[in-house]
Design an enzyme around this catalytic site. Structure first.
Site, short mmCIF file in Angstrom:
data_model
loop_
_atom_site.label_atom_id
_atom_site.label_comp_id
_atom_site.label_asym_id
_atom_site.label_seq_id
_atom_site.Cartn_x
_atom_site.Cartn_y
_atom_site.Cartn_z
N TRP A 101 -42.38 19.96 -3.88
CA TRP A 101 -42.94 20.44 -2.61
C TRP A 101 -41.86 21.01 -1.72
CZ3 TRP A 101 -47.67 21.53 -3.17
CH2 TRP A 101 -48.46 20.78 -4.05
N ASP A 169 -42.95 17.90 6.42
CA ASP A 169 -44.18 18.01 5.64
C ASP A 169 -44.61 16.58 5.30
OD1 ASP A 169 -46.20 18.26 3.79
OD2 ASP A 169 -45.03 19.44 2.34
N LYS A 193 -55.22 13.90 1.53
CA LYS A 193 -54.75 12.60 1.05
C LYS A 193 -55.25 11.51 2.01
CE LYS A 193 -51.48 15.08 -1.32
NZ LYS A 193 -51.93 15.72 -2.53
#
Lengths: 358, 358
Positions: A101, A169, A193
């Site tokens: 990521w 993030d 999530k």
């Protein structure tokens, strides 16, 4: 039908209480005779939903007053481009490379300005969080990824950036624990999530950074637009925001982030204890100090046994245990809505499997 | 609870059959023991949903094989910027200015290239669709807005562009009638009128235009990314796409676009007949030839009567009849899910109101 536990890395399971409430009022919201999906985003009923979601987010996370809360779209992936487009153009920023990521965020930032990779754990296949950083003094910001779903590593403490705004993030661990807004300039997270269903991106940004955003961007890509219009410049993803509000109420009812963090710690300890107590049958892949409480990555003695384990687990009701295709192995994601009971049952299954498959 | 009819310009009502099916399977999709919101977008169950939605869209609209179908986010508003960012940079495009939505598209395009306004109806407050156009021979594309929700005007036929690709914002009338893909290079639409809940944007683009898109854009803003990855570069808005599939099945069950168009024509005729048959009490605001079948705009003898009409209608169960704040008056939006019965009941109410409020 037997109970199923979904350990997928995302979209994740949602609290049953939330799903049941959503189902009960799906055809008639607030007694108005219409679904929350069927009313104008400018209606009083929806305004109460989006304002309520924002208020709960602010309270739960302890968002300081000088931050704007925005509900955007396009996932963290769009943020990877929007952040440098707004804040980097032609200047410098520091990024810490902790996995897939972080790498994506770095790739997009390089399209807009100079990127200094201040630290990287790529040397050990992203199995740890770096502890020393080569920060640039005049960086516009420092970017980190608080939790890496593939490597299964998580920042336990955020780095000291000495007044350079930290942009994080938090897609895969926001609302899993309390956070300290010191140093933070912006946090962002795809919803799917710990926040709600896929289709919304939460952005929380310090107002001086909003003001510093570049001019001349197309309207929808400027944080100034969304901060000023309170996420209502155009039609927001109304139903997703409604579910987010319900999820926030569920977190409140579990003692807020302090309560949630306590349960998450227990869940992670239960699973890591099972791994560490298996006499080496199961092996965690992340450095002990950086083990993620959201995504537990582990290996079995062979790839054949891993395949068998994943398949038998699935039959027993534990789904989504396959590791990311780029690294293999196994992964159990323990987001907020996963119960301690689910984790305990998984560890029982693991013990039994290990005993039967020496 | 009395039946309510929502005439809002959007988000619009959804078919009751769709909402009931969504409610019934909200906690357990396909017997997997989890909600469609709670499973991986890479799972077989979700892949069947997104592929099914695409197939139905292709069949219903008659999308030629050399077009890509994409499910994006950010609404038509993000498309206003993405289109010129991908296809215009430094070159010329023609735009037709038919109202507030076309103006927004023009504003964003000017950030990226040269915009020729090939025709405009601003001289008469956007109450008609222009019929003569000052097209540029070397334009990259011609952009039009097939239906304007504020002015209540709709293109009955799309202009001849002589091999220049036509790009059409169909946000407010897609799936309301059959369309001819001749001349069309791209169509796009926010979901929240005739497609599903807010939170997805449908983009249908000819593959030679996809190939012609600019390089070097941030990944999420390139149509190439989404065409190549079939809308799965990152997590798509799964639940919204699931509802879209249900809406497409509902359209199929109503005889496809031919059947839907027939009902829409009847609905529009019923309401316009009531307006035209009111001896001037109600007055339509759009040019007769361009009257929208989706958004019927009309005035009453005074603003006071309009306010009274909107309030009494609301009490009687007809909500969302207030015209857009920029133009005032009244507006009834007749998207696909609005029944002929709802429109007939509204006209009865209008007759009664006119008789009682001379």
């Amino acid at each position: 039908m037997a109970k199923k536990y979904n350990f997928f890395a995302g979209p994740a399971i949602l609290p049953q209480e939330v799903m049941k409430k959503a189902q009960a009022e799906l055809l008639d919201f607030n007694g108005i005779g219409l679904s929350i999906m069927e009313i104008s985003h400018r209606s009083k009923d929806f305004e109460a939903v989006i304002n309520g979601a924002e208020t709960k987010i602010r309270t739960l996370l302890g968002v300081p007053e000088n931050f704007s809360v925005m509900f955007l779209q396009g996932g963290a992936s769009l943020q990877f481009g929007m952040i440098p487009m707004n804040l980097l153009i032609g200047k410098k920023a520091d990024y810490v490379n902790t996995g897939a990521w972080a790498k994506k965020a770095i790739k997009e930032a390089k399209l807009f300005g100079m990127v200094n990779v201040a630290a990287s754990s790529e040397d050990k296949n992203f199995s740890y969080i770096p502890e020393t950083f080569n920060f640039t003094a005049d960086a516009q910001y420092v970017h980190i990824t608080s939790n890496e779903t593939i490597g299964g590593v998580q920042w336990m403490n955020f780095p000291e950036t000495n007044s350079v705004p930290l942009i994080i993030d938090m897609s895969s661990d926001i609302f899993s624990r309390k956070i300290d807004f010191k140093n933070i300039g912006m946090i962002y997270a795809g919803a799917q999530k710990n926040i709600g269903p896929a289709g919304a991106t939460l952005v929380i940004m310090r107002n001086d950074l909003v003001e510093a955003c570049a001019d001349g961007l197309t309207t929808m890509l400027s944080y100034k637009t969304h901060a000023k219009e309170k996420s209502m410049y155009n039609t927001p993803p109304c139903f997703i925001i409604y579910i987010i509000k319900l999820v926030m109420e569920w977190i409140e009812s579990h003692g807020g982030l302090a309560g949630i963090e306590k349960i998450n710690n227990e869940k992670a300890k239960t699973l890591y204890d099972a791994i560490d107590g298996s006499n080496g049958y199961f092996k965690g892949t992340a450095a002990l100090k950086d083990r993620s409480k959201m995504n537990v990555t582990f290996r079995l003695p062979s790839e054949e046994l891993e395949e068998k384990f994943i398949n038998e687990a699935k039959k027993a009701g534990f789904i989504g245990l396959k590791g990311h295709r780029s690294v293999g192995g196994c992964r159990a994601s323990l987001y907020n809505a996963m119960s301690l009971e689910g984790v305990s049952e998984l560890t029982q299954f693991m013990k039994k499997f290990a005993a039967e498959n020496k």
